[in-house]
Design a protein around this motif. Structure first.
Motif, PDB file in Angstrom:
ATOM      1  N   GLU A   1       0.850  -1.195   0.000  1.00  0.00           N
ATOM      2  CA  GLU A   1       0.000   0.000   0.000  1.00  0.00           C
ATOM      3  C   GLU A   1       0.884   1.244   0.000  1.00  0.00           C
ATOM      4  OE1 GLU A   1      -3.870   0.491   2.298  1.00  0.00           O
ATOM      5  OE2 GLU A   1      -2.535   1.771   3.447  1.00  0.00           O
ATOM      6  N   LEU A   2       0.645   2.113  -0.971  1.00  0.00           N
ATOM      7  CA  LEU A   2       1.430   3.343  -1.104  1.00  0.00           C
ATOM      8  C   LEU A   2       0.471   4.529  -1.165  1.00  0.00           C
ATOM      9  CD1 LEU A   2       4.339   4.476  -1.612  1.00  0.00           C
ATOM     10  CD2 LEU A   2       3.790   4.366  -4.044  1.00  0.00           C
ATOM     11  N   PHE A   3       0.650   5.476  -0.266  1.00  0.00           N
ATOM     12  CA  PHE A   3      -0.235   6.639  -0.156  1.00  0.00           C
ATOM     13  C   PHE A   3      -1.706   6.192  -0.126  1.00  0.00           C
ATOM     14  CE2 PHE A   3       3.325   8.405  -2.953  1.00  0.00           C
ATOM     15  CZ  PHE A   3       4.119   8.710  -1.850  1.00  0.00           C
ATOM     16  N   GLY A   4      -1.959   5.048   0.468  1.00  0.00           N
ATOM     17  CA  GLY A   4      -3.324   4.552   0.606  1.00  0.00           C
ATOM     18  C   GLY A   4      -3.779   3.653  -0.532  1.00  0.00           C
ATOM     19  N   TYR A   5      -3.004   3.569  -1.614  1.00  0.00           N
ATOM     20  CA  TYR A   5      -3.406   2.769  -2.787  1.00  0.00           C
ATOM     21  C   TYR A   5      -2.693   1.420  -2.763  1.00  0.00           C
ATOM     22  CZ  TYR A   5      -5.691   6.853  -4.657  1.00  0.00           C
ATOM     23  OH  TYR A   5      -6.553   7.913  -4.824  1.00  0.00           O
ATOM     24  N   THR A   6      -3.443   0.358  -3.020  1.00  0.00           N
ATOM     25  CA  THR A   6      -2.835  -0.968  -2.902  1.00  0.00           C
ATOM     26  C   THR A   6      -2.847  -1.760  -4.205  1.00  0.00           C
ATOM     27  OG1 THR A   6      -2.796  -2.995  -1.594  1.00  0.00           O
ATOM     28  CG2 THR A   6      -4.959  -2.162  -2.160  1.00  0.00           C
ATOM     29  N   ALA A   7      -1.767  -2.521  -4.384  1.00  0.00           N
ATOM     30  CA  ALA A   7      -1.716  -3.519  -5.448  1.00  0.00           C
ATOM     31  C   ALA A   7      -2.306  -4.824  -4.895  1.00  0.00           C
ATOM     32  CB  ALA A   7      -0.265  -3.739  -5.863  1.00  0.00           C
ATOM     33  N   ASP A   8      -2.535  -5.787  -5.757  1.00  0.00           N
ATOM     34  CA  ASP A   8      -3.085  -7.085  -5.323  1.00  0.00           C
ATOM     35  C   ASP A   8      -2.536  -8.137  -6.285  1.00  0.00           C
ATOM     36  OD1 ASP A   8      -4.553  -9.154  -4.291  1.00  0.00           O
ATOM     37  OD2 ASP A   8      -6.521  -8.366  -4.867  1.00  0.00           O
ATOM     38  N   ILE A   9      -1.513  -8.853  -5.845  1.00  0.00           N
ATOM     39  CA  ILE A   9      -0.803  -9.770  -6.750  1.00  0.00           C
ATOM     40  C   ILE A   9      -0.656 -11.137  -6.090  1.00  0.00           C
ATOM     41  CG2 ILE A   9       1.404 -10.203  -7.935  1.00  0.00           C
ATOM     42  CD1 ILE A   9       1.846  -7.216  -8.096  1.00  0.00           C
ATOM     43  N   THR A  10      -0.877 -12.198  -6.871  1.00  0.00           N
ATOM     44  CA  THR A  10      -0.640 -13.557  -6.366  1.00  0.00           C
ATOM     45  C   THR A  10       0.274 -14.316  -7.315  1.00  0.00           C
ATOM     46  OG1 THR A  10      -2.902 -13.580  -5.492  1.00  0.00           O
ATOM     47  CG2 THR A  10      -1.746 -15.680  -5.552  1.00  0.00           C
TER      48      THR A  10
END
Ligand code: GLY
Ligand code: MN
Ligand code: MN
Length: 487
Positions: free
Chosen positions: A319-328
Motif C-alpha cells: 500500500e502506497l499513499f493509501g493505494y494498494t496492489a493485489d498480486i498472487t
C-alpha cells in the motif's frame, strides 16, 4: 553538595512542568514534508470535491466522516488508517474529522469565519492539544488545516452547530432537505454479550433522522463509486508504483523460498521489501500458504514450514499513499513443479490469459470470469478431476475480477469496463486433501493474480514484469544465489 542536588532537582522539576521543546507547534512545513512529493497533489482533491458537488442537488449537503481509531486490545490501538472516501476527497490524515460538502456554499457567522467567504466545502478537525500531541504526534488543527489543505477548516466542536444551521435553520433560505451520508467509520460492531450485530451506519442515519425529521437521509455510496472506479492520472501513477514495489516484494519472497522455509520467513522477505521501498503498509493481510494452506483462500497466519514437493501460494500487495496492489504468484517450494502441479498451474495460466484479453472498453465486467471458468471447467473434466461440469465450482470457488485502488476491493459499480479502470484478474484452482478425485491432486492450490488496466485499446497487465509462466518461475528460482537445499 546536598544543596546542589536540591537545586538540580528543582531545575528538573521546573523543566518537567514546562512544555517540552518538541511540543512547540511545528510549522506548516512539517506537515508538507509529511506529505510525500509523490502523493496526490492537493489541487486534485479540490477537483474531486467539485465533481461530487456538481452531482448533488442544490438543497442537499453531504458529510464524509474520518475513520475512527481502532482499539487492538487494552491500551494499544491499531496503526491509524484513514477512511478511503474521506481520504479520496481531502487527503486529511487525522481521525475525529468530518468533511461537509454544501452545493452553493454557506457563509459562516462572523464568529466562525470573519472573511465572509462562501464555502462549498468545510472540514471539521481535532482541536490542538499540546499534551496529546506530545503523546501521539502533532495535531494539525483548524488554522493549519485551512492553510495546508485548501478547505476552510473549523474545530470539530462546531460540526453540530453548522449542521443545525443547514438542517434546522432560523433563516429558512439556508435549509437543506437532503443529507448524503456515506461510509461511517465502523460500518458494524458486534455487541459482545448478546452477539447482536449493530449496524453503525444505519444507527448514525437513524439518529440524524430523529434529530432532523424533515431531512431526507440518503447514502451516497454509489456516487463515490462512480468516481473512484475511474482512476485519474495521479492515482494510476501511484498504483503503478504500488504494483512495482509489490513485484519487488514477490521477487524477494521467491528468493527466500526453499525447502523447510517457514511461511512467516517468506512473508517477512516480502513485506520487508515493501517497506524498504517506501510502502507504508500492506493493503491487506498477506496470504502465504504452503501445501495444504495453499488451498485456504484467506489463510493469513503464516506459521507452517514449507516442505519439498509442495506449492507455495503468495497473495500480497503493498500500500502506497493509501493505494494498494493485489498480486498472487504460486511457486514450487523446491524450485521445480511436480507433473500434477504443472498441469494445474498451466490450466490456471491459460484461464488467466483467456480472461485478460477481455478487459476492454464497453465489455461486461463478468466476461473475464466466464472465460476463465470455460477453460478451468474443460481442463478439470479432461484431467478427470471432475465428471460433472458444474463441479468446477468446488475447485474454483471465487470470482476473478475486482477493482483495486484505495481499498483492495475498491469502490466501483461493476457494469462495463471503462478506460482507466484497474482491476484484478485472478483465477485459481484449489484441491484440498479429501477432495473426490485422485489423491495425487490433493493439496495443490494455485492462484495467479495480476492487475489489469483498461484502456481505449488493448488491456495492459501492469504487473506483467513478475514472471507467470512455469518455465520462467522455475528459471527464476534456480538462477538465484540462494542454494535451495534443505536447512
Ligand atoms: N487479496 C485479496 C484478493 O485477492 O481479493
Ligand atoms: Mn484480488
Ligand atoms: Mn489477492
Amino acid at each position: 553538595m546536598k544543596i546542589l542536588v536540591f537545586i538540580a532537582a528543582i531545575i528538573v522539576l521546573a523543566s518537567a512542568s514546562a512544555l517540552p521543546s518538541f511540543a512547540q507547534p511545528p510549522n506548516a512545513e512539517y506537515f508538507l514534508q509529511a506529505r510525500h512529493k509523490d502523493n496526490i497533489p492537493l489541487p486534485r482533491y479540490t477537483e474531486r470535491r467539485r465533481s461530487v458537488l456538481a452531482t448533488m442537488s442544490p438543497k442537499s449537503l453531504a458529510v464524509f466522516v474520518a475513520a475512527d481509531v481502532r482499539n487492538r486490545q487494552n491500551d494499544v490501538d491499531y496503526e491509524y488508517r484513514q477512511s478511503s472516501d474521506f481520504l479520496y476527497l481531502c487527503g486529511f490524515p487525522e481521525a475525529e474529522s468530518v468533511l461537509m460538502l454544501i452545493p452553493g456554499g454557506l457563509v459562516l457567522p462572523k464568529a466562525l469565519d470573519s472573511s465572509g467567504a462562501r464555502h462549498e466545502a468545510l472540514l471539521f478537525v481535532k482541536k490542538r492539544d499540546l499534551y496529546l500531541e506530545m503523546r501521539s504526534g502533532s495535531i494539525i488543527g483548524a488554522d493549519r488545516a485551512t492553510a495546508l489543505f485548501g478547505v476552510k477548516a473549523l474545530e470539530n466542536a462546531n460540526f453540530a452547530t453548522v449542521l443545525g444551521m443547514l438542517l434546522a435553520p432560523e433563516d429558512s433560505t439556508l435549509r437543506r432537505d437532503t443529507v448524503f451520508a456515506t461510509t461511517f467509520p465502523t460500518s458494524s460492531v458486534t455487541e459482545p454479550l448478546s452477539g447482536e450485530v449493530v449496524n453503525m451506519e444505519r444507527e448514525a442515519r437513524l439518529r440524524l433522522q430523529k434529530q432532523y425529521p424533515r431531512a431526507l437521509i440518503r447514502s451516497q455510496k454509489r456516487l463515490l463509486a462512480d468516481m473512484r472506479q475511474i482512476k485519474d492520472a495521479d492515482e494510476l501513477r501511484i498504483l503503478r508504483k504500488a504494483v512495482d514495489i509489490s513485484i519487488a516484494g514477490h521477487r524477494a519472497a521467491i528468493a527466500a523460498t526453499k525447502p523447510n522455509v517457514y511461511e512467516y520467513e517468506v512473508e517477512a522477505a516480502m513485506e520487508a521489501e515493501f517497506k524498504r521501498l517506501g510502502a507504508e503498509d500492506v493493503g491487506y493481510a498477506s496470504i502465504i500458504g504452503a501445501g495444504a494452506n495453499s488451498c485456504i483462500l484467506h489463510y493469513t497466519s503464516s506459521r507452517r514450514q514449507a516442505e519439498t514437493g509442495e506449492v507455495l501460494l503468495m497473495d500480497s500487495g503493498a500500500e502506497l499513499f493509501g493505494y494498494t496492489a493485489d498480486i498472487t504468484r504460486t511457486i514450487p517450494v523446491s524450485g521445480k513443479f511436480s507433473p500434477e502441479q504443472r498441469e494445474i498451474y498451466n490450466l490456471v495460466y491459460v484461464a488467466q490469459e483467456a480472461a485478460i484479453k477481455e478487459y476492454r472498453k464497453g465489455v461486461d465486467w463478468r466476461l473475464p470470469h466466464s472465460r476463465a471458468v470455460e477453460v478451468i471447467r474443460t481442463g478439470l473434466l479432461k484431467l478427470g478431476i471432475i465428471t460433472n461440469p458444474d463441479d468446477y465450482k468446488l475447485y474454483f470457488p471465487h470470482g476473478s475480477v475486482h477493482y483495486i485502488g484505495l481499498d483492495v476491493h475498491d469502490a466501483g459499480n461493476y457494469a462495463t469496463f471503462q478506460p482507466n479502470m484497474i482491476l484484478t484478474c485472478e483465477p485459481g484452482i484449489y484441491i484440498p486433501a479429501g477432495s473426490a478425485c485422485d489423491k495425487k491432486w490433493w493439496n495443490i492450490g494455485v492462484r495467479i493474480e495480476d492487475d489489469i488496466l483498461v484502456t481505449d485499446g488493448d488491456p495492459i497487465n501492469v504487473s506483467a514484469a513478475l514472471p507467470r509462466r512455469v518455465e520462467e518461475i522455475e528459471a527464476m528460482m534456480n538462477a538465484g544465489t540462494v542454494p535451495r537445499k534443505k536447512r
